[in-house]
Design an enzyme around this catalytic site. Structure first.
Site, PDB file in Angstrom:
ATOM      1  N   GLU A 154      -5.912   6.980  -4.391  1.00 24.38           N
ATOM      2  CA  GLU A 154      -5.593   6.590  -5.806  1.00 24.38           C
ATOM      3  C   GLU A 154      -6.472   8.198  -6.439  1.00 24.38           C
ATOM      4  O   GLU A 154      -5.668   8.689  -7.298  1.00 24.38           O
ATOM      5  CB  GLU A 154      -6.262   5.557  -6.586  1.00 24.38           C
ATOM      6  N   GLU A 206       3.402  10.493  -3.308  1.00 22.73           N
ATOM      7  CA  GLU A 206       2.801   9.317  -2.714  1.00 22.73           C
ATOM      8  C   GLU A 206       2.362   9.891  -0.969  1.00 22.73           C
ATOM      9  O   GLU A 206       1.126   9.698  -0.694  1.00 22.73           O
ATOM     10  CB  GLU A 206       3.669   8.225  -2.315  1.00 22.73           C
TER      11      GLU A 206
END
Length: 273
Positions: A154, A206
């Site tokens: 993250e 991602e």
């Protein structure tokens, strides 16, 4: 690249040559004003049209709202979240002090790490370093290394400015739709096709966050191999899902294979503190 994407969609609509030239000229002028840069460490070309200051100020405001309206925990798990977050953030800050040429952001991140009571297995990091971990993901992280997998991933999204980049893609997408609309051309096919393009970029983000996250884990002294077992646990719990090309995330199998390959890559092995 973005001009080519627009031109492809315009051909689908049987646009005249003069119209294509006009659109190409407008697109070319646009690219002259686009703030293109390279993502840190990966070196990937990225599009950044949206103001970083605006993104960070908005994220700080939204984070405060979320914290006020959430049940923020202050137990041993919350202390571990802060410990892991600060350890990764400090490692990231040290790395970019030694490699300032790789840093995109001109702002000093105001790191903050909170554990929120929420059964959803999730975590996120806003632009500027505001992080939230949901208690629902703790059964999958298992321990400190597993938590580091999630938090480093993250944090990598924020460091690589993926939120700002996605906002910039939306600006470009809206511009293409406006051009077609002004010419009286249908926008439905363009909208669907451009959404698939945006999904592809989201999956790339991602993968990039996975790779940068592994690097940040390594820099912080955690075991990056833990990422494999973590994602295998997530794969077991997810069960199926929609086709990868319609998703914002790679499939669990694709993700695990990419992680295994990256851990064996020379790029990863050559990263030092």
């Amino acid at each position: 690249m973005y001009i080519c994407i627009l031109a492809y969609h315009f051909i689908l609509f049987n646009v005249t040559l003069s119209q294509i030239k006009k659109i190409f000229f407008i697109s070319l002028l646009l690219t002259l004003f686009i703030a293109c840069t390279n993502a840190p460490i990966s070196g990937r070309k990225q599009l950044l049209l949206v103001s970083e200051e605006d993104m960070i100020n908005q994220s700080y405001s939204q984070y405060r709202e979320i914290i006020v309206h959430s049940k923020v925990l202050n137990n041993s798990d919350a202390k571990l979240v802060k410990k892991v977050g600060n350890r990764i953030a400090n490692a990231v800050d040290r790395y970019f002090k030694e490699h300032p040429e790789q840093k995109i952001s001109k702002f000093k991140y105001q790191w903050e790490f909170n554990l929120i009571e929420n059964s959803v297995p999730n975590a996120w990091c806003m632009p500027g370093g505001k992080v939230a971990v949901y208690s629902g993901i703790l059964p999958y992280t298992k321990d400190e290394n597993g938590l580091a997998v999630v938090m480093s991933h993250e944090i990598a999204h924020a460091i690589a400015e993926h939120g700002r980049e996605q906002a910039s893609y939306s600006v470009l997408q809206n511009l293409g739709g406006s051009i077609l609309n002004s010419m009286g051309l249908p926008t439905q096919i363009y909208g669907g096709a451009s959404n698939l393009v945006l999904l592809k970029y989201s999956r790339e983000h991602e993968t990039e966050a996975d790779e940068l996250g592994l690097i940040f884990m390594k820099l912080a002294g955690y075991n990056p191999n833990t990422a494999i077992s973590f994602w295998e646990r997530m794969k077991t719990s997810s069960g199926g899902g929609q086709p990868e090309f319609l998703s914002t995330h790679p499939s669990d199998t694709t993700r695990i294979n990419n992680i295994k390959n990256f851990l064996q890559s020379e790029k990863f092995k050559n990263i030092t503190k």
